[in-house]
Structures are given as structure tokens and as C-alpha cells.
Design a protein around this motif. Sequence first.
Motif, PDB file in Angstrom:
ATOM      1  N   ILE A   1      36.782  42.303  33.183  1.00  0.00           N
ATOM      2  CA  ILE A   1      37.587  41.028  33.847  1.00  0.00           C
ATOM      3  C   ILE A   1      37.752  39.928  32.893  1.00  0.00           C
ATOM      4  O   ILE A   1      39.119  39.334  32.717  1.00  0.00           O
ATOM      5  CB  ILE A   1      36.715  40.407  34.634  1.00  0.00           C
ATOM      6  CG1 ILE A   1      36.639  41.594  36.337  1.00  0.00           C
ATOM      7  CG2 ILE A   1      37.320  38.809  35.513  1.00  0.00           C
ATOM      8  CD1 ILE A   1      35.609  41.138  37.229  1.00  0.00           C
ATOM      9  N   ALA A   2      37.063  39.788  32.018  1.00  0.00           N
ATOM     10  CA  ALA A   2      37.112  38.872  30.861  1.00  0.00           C
ATOM     11  C   ALA A   2      37.985  39.176  29.746  1.00  0.00           C
ATOM     12  O   ALA A   2      39.111  38.467  29.379  1.00  0.00           O
ATOM     13  CB  ALA A   2      35.324  38.786  30.218  1.00  0.00           C
ATOM     14  N   LEU A   3      38.240  40.670  29.491  1.00  0.00           N
ATOM     15  CA  LEU A   3      39.296  41.061  28.549  1.00  0.00           C
ATOM     16  C   LEU A   3      40.532  40.699  29.211  1.00  0.00           C
ATOM     17  O   LEU A   3      41.473  40.233  28.519  1.00  0.00           O
ATOM     18  CB  LEU A   3      38.850  42.367  28.414  1.00  0.00           C
ATOM     19  CG  LEU A   3      40.231  43.049  27.833  1.00  0.00           C
ATOM     20  CD1 LEU A   3      40.298  42.669  26.400  1.00  0.00           C
ATOM     21  CD2 LEU A   3      40.148  44.853  27.812  1.00  0.00           C
ATOM     22  N   ARG A   4      40.921  41.160  30.647  1.00  0.00           N
ATOM     23  CA  ARG A   4      42.302  40.900  31.109  1.00  0.00           C
ATOM     24  C   ARG A   4      42.593  39.302  31.165  1.00  0.00           C
ATOM     25  O   ARG A   4      43.771  38.932  30.965  1.00  0.00           O
ATOM     26  CB  ARG A   4      42.208  41.511  32.464  1.00  0.00           C
ATOM     27  CG  ARG A   4      42.211  42.901  32.576  1.00  0.00           C
ATOM     28  CD  ARG A   4      43.084  43.551  31.986  1.00  0.00           C
ATOM     29  NE  ARG A   4      43.323  45.055  32.084  1.00  0.00           N
ATOM     30  CZ  ARG A   4      43.286  46.042  31.211  1.00  0.00           C
ATOM     31  NH1 ARG A   4      43.180  45.544  29.496  1.00  0.00           N
ATOM     32  NH2 ARG A   4      43.270  47.199  31.092  1.00  0.00           N
TER      33      ARG A   4
ATOM     34  N   HIS B   1      48.137  44.557  28.172  1.00  0.00           N
ATOM     35  CA  HIS B   1      46.867  45.087  28.501  1.00  0.00           C
ATOM     36  C   HIS B   1      46.367  46.220  27.755  1.00  0.00           C
ATOM     37  O   HIS B   1      47.377  47.273  27.875  1.00  0.00           O
ATOM     38  CB  HIS B   1      46.686  45.191  30.061  1.00  0.00           C
ATOM     39  CG  HIS B   1      46.795  43.962  30.873  1.00  0.00           C
ATOM     40  ND1 HIS B   1      46.434  44.180  32.286  1.00  0.00           N
ATOM     41  CD2 HIS B   1      46.864  42.758  30.535  1.00  0.00           C
ATOM     42  CE1 HIS B   1      46.947  42.708  32.776  1.00  0.00           C
ATOM     43  NE2 HIS B   1      46.756  41.926  31.872  1.00  0.00           N
ATOM     44  N   THR B   2      45.489  46.110  26.994  1.00  0.00           N
ATOM     45  CA  THR B   2      44.892  47.444  26.452  1.00  0.00           C
ATOM     46  C   THR B   2      44.334  48.315  27.316  1.00  0.00           C
ATOM     47  O   THR B   2      43.634  48.118  28.437  1.00  0.00           O
ATOM     48  CB  THR B   2      43.880  47.054  25.354  1.00  0.00           C
ATOM     49  OG1 THR B   2      44.285  46.035  24.693  1.00  0.00           O
ATOM     50  CG2 THR B   2      43.654  48.312  24.691  1.00  0.00           C
ATOM     51  N   PRO B   3      44.587  49.652  27.434  1.00  0.00           N
ATOM     52  CA  PRO B   3      44.245  50.609  28.357  1.00  0.00           C
ATOM     53  C   PRO B   3      42.496  50.630  28.277  1.00  0.00           C
ATOM     54  O   PRO B   3      42.024  50.758  26.980  1.00  0.00           O
ATOM     55  CB  PRO B   3      44.861  51.857  27.940  1.00  0.00           C
ATOM     56  CG  PRO B   3      45.362  51.683  27.050  1.00  0.00           C
ATOM     57  CD  PRO B   3      45.667  50.279  26.524  1.00  0.00           C
ATOM     58  N   VAL B   4      41.979  50.847  29.163  1.00  0.00           N
ATOM     59  CA  VAL B   4      40.435  51.103  29.525  1.00  0.00           C
ATOM     60  C   VAL B   4      40.040  52.181  30.145  1.00  0.00           C
ATOM     61  O   VAL B   4      40.471  52.541  31.266  1.00  0.00           O
ATOM     62  CB  VAL B   4      39.564  49.691  29.839  1.00  0.00           C
ATOM     63  CG1 VAL B   4      38.242  49.829  30.137  1.00  0.00           C
ATOM     64  CG2 VAL B   4      40.110  48.395  29.050  1.00  0.00           C
TER      65      VAL B   4
ATOM     66  N   SER C   1      30.876  54.213  41.385  1.00  0.00           N
ATOM     67  CA  SER C   1      31.266  53.531  40.174  1.00  0.00           C
ATOM     68  C   SER C   1      32.681  54.017  39.560  1.00  0.00           C
ATOM     69  O   SER C   1      33.462  53.330  39.177  1.00  0.00           O
ATOM     70  CB  SER C   1      30.299  54.019  38.918  1.00  0.00           C
ATOM     71  OG  SER C   1      29.034  53.536  39.223  1.00  0.00           O
ATOM     72  N   GLU C   2      33.124  55.220  40.033  1.00  0.00           N
ATOM     73  CA  GLU C   2      34.326  55.594  39.696  1.00  0.00           C
ATOM     74  C   GLU C   2      35.553  55.125  40.494  1.00  0.00           C
ATOM     75  O   GLU C   2      36.653  54.735  40.040  1.00  0.00           O
ATOM     76  CB  GLU C   2      34.437  57.318  39.800  1.00  0.00           C
ATOM     77  CG  GLU C   2      35.811  57.993  39.485  1.00  0.00           C
ATOM     78  CD  GLU C   2      36.006  59.330  39.569  1.00  0.00           C
ATOM     79  OE1 GLU C   2      36.769  60.003  39.429  1.00  0.00           O
ATOM     80  OE2 GLU C   2      34.763  59.909  39.905  1.00  0.00           O
ATOM     81  N   GLU C   3      35.056  55.062  41.779  1.00  0.00           N
ATOM     82  CA  GLU C   3      36.082  54.601  42.639  1.00  0.00           C
ATOM     83  C   GLU C   3      36.338  52.848  42.140  1.00  0.00           C
ATOM     84  O   GLU C   3      37.679  52.649  42.378  1.00  0.00           O
ATOM     85  CB  GLU C   3      35.657  54.290  44.173  1.00  0.00           C
ATOM     86  CG  GLU C   3      36.605  53.706  44.897  1.00  0.00           C
ATOM     87  CD  GLU C   3      36.069  53.910  46.517  1.00  0.00           C
ATOM     88  OE1 GLU C   3      36.595  53.507  47.457  1.00  0.00           O
ATOM     89  OE2 GLU C   3      34.916  54.390  46.657  1.00  0.00           O
ATOM     90  N   MET C   4      35.403  52.045  41.878  1.00  0.00           N
ATOM     91  CA  MET C   4      35.428  50.603  41.441  1.00  0.00           C
ATOM     92  C   MET C   4      36.280  50.474  40.109  1.00  0.00           C
ATOM     93  O   MET C   4      37.009  49.714  40.147  1.00  0.00           O
ATOM     94  CB  MET C   4      33.884  50.029  41.224  1.00  0.00           C
ATOM     95  CG  MET C   4      34.145  48.636  40.885  1.00  0.00           C
ATOM     96  SD  MET C   4      34.792  47.556  41.950  1.00  0.00           S
ATOM     97  CE  MET C   4      33.774  47.423  43.223  1.00  0.00           C
TER      98      MET C   4
ATOM     99  N   MET D   1      39.834  48.622  39.969  1.00  0.00           N
ATOM    100  CA  MET D   1      39.945  47.484  39.010  1.00  0.00           C
ATOM    101  C   MET D   1      41.196  47.561  38.237  1.00  0.00           C
ATOM    102  O   MET D   1      41.544  46.676  37.672  1.00  0.00           O
ATOM    103  CB  MET D   1      38.718  47.273  38.430  1.00  0.00           C
ATOM    104  CG  MET D   1      37.555  46.728  39.130  1.00  0.00           C
ATOM    105  SD  MET D   1      36.136  46.224  38.057  1.00  0.00           S
ATOM    106  CE  MET D   1      36.530  44.966  37.171  1.00  0.00           C
ATOM    107  N   GLY D   2      41.728  48.761  37.915  1.00  0.00           N
ATOM    108  CA  GLY D   2      42.856  48.938  37.115  1.00  0.00           C
ATOM    109  C   GLY D   2      42.494  49.658  35.909  1.00  0.00           C
ATOM    110  O   GLY D   2      43.504  49.902  35.045  1.00  0.00           O
TER     111      GLY D   2
END
Length: 449
Positions: A66-69, A79-82, A93-96, A100-101
Motif C-alpha cells: 500500500i505504501a509503495l503504491r 506501478h512496479t509489478p509485485v 493470503s493468495e486471494e488477498m 489488492m492488485g
Amino acid sequence: MDYNIAVVDDEVLILETVRTFLEDENMHVTCMDSGKRLLKYIETHNPDVILLDIMMPDMDGFDTYIALRKYEDRAGRRHTPVIFMSGSDSSDSEEMSLVMGASDYIQKPFNKDVLIRRIDHTIKNNKTIENLTEEATIDRLTGFYNKTKGTERVSKLCKRKNGVLAVLDLDSFKLVNDLFGHEAGDAVLKAFATVVRKNTRETDTLCRIGGDEFMAFFEDLTDKSVIASLSKRLNTQLVREAAVIMGKDNGIPLGISMGVVMVPEHGREYSDLFALADAELYKVKQNGKHGFSIHHANAGLDEEEENIRQKLSRIEKIVEERNDKEGALILGKDSFTVAYRLVMRLYRRYGGSAALLLFDLNPIDDAALNYVIDFTTAFGNILEKTLRMSDVVMQTGSHSFFILLTECTEPEVGNVIRRVKEAYKDLEHSDRIRLEYIYKYSSKERTEG
């Protein structure tokens, strides 16, 4: 795989394992043990992908993401892919992560081949998206933002950044196209873009808002003397580049006029700021061109002090500047309709003569369809140059032109048709495209009263 990868995990063993896997594939790897270190690193680096652990102390992966975005959005960066990493086998965890993107999610411990494939897949997908985004937002000729993207970006910058909003216009550019052709015109626009880039910073935003009209936002520029220096450099260097393209004796008074407004000195609303800069631009245009004008707080008072004759002269010059094309007036359907109705009203009231003329281009076979579009464009140029400034032209359909000839006699209509036909014969492929025409002439005496 010449990729730059940032890996964030609080476990040293995981960092070393990932480093070994990736460096075996010739990737450049930077390892960090916390989200805070990543946020510091990202200020000066642009990795191709970030591998980010979810479960970390102090600042977990989700908070870091969130802070990165937020940082990327504030800085106007892509946006850098994460790819999120987790040792948990829970699907939550995977779903979240994906909600989040994140670009992908991978479980620890890693399978090397799976990890490599996912990184490669993520980066290639991101490059494809970037290319598609660039095509939709970048003006191909100059490499600047197009009007839509540029307006959106500058509007945001005006609200949160200090600096200068400038509107730029190439002086006498139409003469380049008229005398040397559109290829030379394109070359001059490319040279202009190169000159501007050499004299601006990466943090500055540049966009093309029209044919030879441009807009720029110069971040954190507060020294007005810098604007004077910039204007002088741009004009000097553009003339030098134009001489290379068209020759030293091209005779065209090419230059750059620039209207400027300071932000936030005169507000933060983009539409208001643009209007102020645009007004300054046309002050330059009516006072010799090839220079700049900066809006100041007393501009409104100065305008109120103008007498009515000065105001009329100023407006007239602005209108003439924006409609300085010679030859027939080429209009779209809506504008043509307005002009046609106005002329017809004048004729009904005051009398006069006019003719309606339709030219139709018809390919004689299927092979001619391959070049009819270019032929139609060339024929439109003939009409613009052959007809008078008082005549109005509208393209109707793909290959037809509807013309309003004002204040003419019927023999003069015949002369117009003859001149157009003679020029038409000189066009390449005129033997494969048949020219048909029809006209209607009318004359009306003045109505008294």
C-alpha cells in the motif's frame, strides 16, 4: 534474463536461496530485509519486479504494498509489478494478494523453475501492458504525452506541485507545410521535440495539445529569469535545426511563442491556469512572436484600462492568428452548416449570388481502391489552394466534397470547375479515379426594407 529483481523478506535463508536461483539465470538481484528498506530503495531505483514476503515484523507485505503504491502515485511513476511470497498454505493470503492488485503469488519453499517462469511471465505481461498504455497516451511524432493524457497529468500536477504551466506555439509553422511539404513539417516538429527535451528535466511534463501547439509543466520552477533564458535557448536552437532541414535561406520566420503562469501563485485549478497561460501566449503572438509572457497579478487591471478600440484590435488579432490559413476554408460538417446558414441569411437579406458545387471521386475498379484515400487527401489540397479565401469546403462521405462558392457569376463557376479539372489531371492515378461534378447556381436581388 537481464532483469533487475528486488527481493524483500525478513528471513536471511530465503533471501540467499532466491538470490542463488535468480543469479544462476543472469538476473541482477537486490535483497532487503524489511518493507522500510524497500521504500527507501525504490526512491532511486526501478526494478523490473519486486518479490515481497507477506509475513514480516513491524511492516508486513500488505502494508508495504500500500505504501509503495502511494509513493508511486505521488511521484507520477508507473506501478512496479509485485509478486507476493508466503509460507502459508492458506488460500486467504493468495486471494488477498490478488484482490489488492499483485501480479502474482507464490508459496515458499520455492520450486526454482516455477519461480523463474513466474518472474519471466510477470515482466513480459507488464511490458505488454506498458506498450499498450504508451500507444494510447503518447504522441507518436514527438514522443510527448498526447492531449488527453497530458491534460490529465498536468491537471493533477497543478493541484499538488509548485512550478510553471506553459503553453507553447510554433510561429509561422503553416508556411513550413505550405512551402516545403508535410514531411518537412513533421521533421520540424520532431526537431522541436528534441530541442525541448534537451532543455528540460525528466521531472518536467511535456505534451502535444494540437498540430503545432504544446503544453508543459515545469516542476519547482520559481525563478522567472529561468523562463527568459529557456525561451531564448528554444528559439535559437529551433532556428538552427530548421536550417538543417530546410536550408539556411528558407525564409520562414520560424520561432516559439510561450505563455506562462506561475503555480500556485495564481491558483491550482487547471482550467483557470491554462486560460491564463493561453491568454499570455496570444499577447506574445500580437507583439512580435518568438518570445514569452508571464501572467501577473495586475493583468486583470491592465485589461480594464484598455479602451474599447484597443480591445477590439486585440481580439481581432487573436482571431486572425487562429484563422490565418490562405485559400478556401476547409470545415467539418457542423462548422460548414453554420457558415452556410450565415451566408444564405445574408444573401436573402442583402442579395448576392452563390453556387453549390459537388465533386465526387469514383474508383474505376477494385485496384484503384488501394490508393483512393491518399488521392482524396491530395484532391482536397487542390481545392484548398485553387478556390478563393471566401469559398467554403466540406468533405462529405469518403470521396466527395461539397463547396459553397460565394459572390460569383455563373461563368466564374465554370472557370472554377475548369481549374480544378486541370489540377486533378496532374495527380498520380487520376486515370484510375473518375471525377464527377454537379453544381447549382443562384442569384438574388437585395430585399428592400
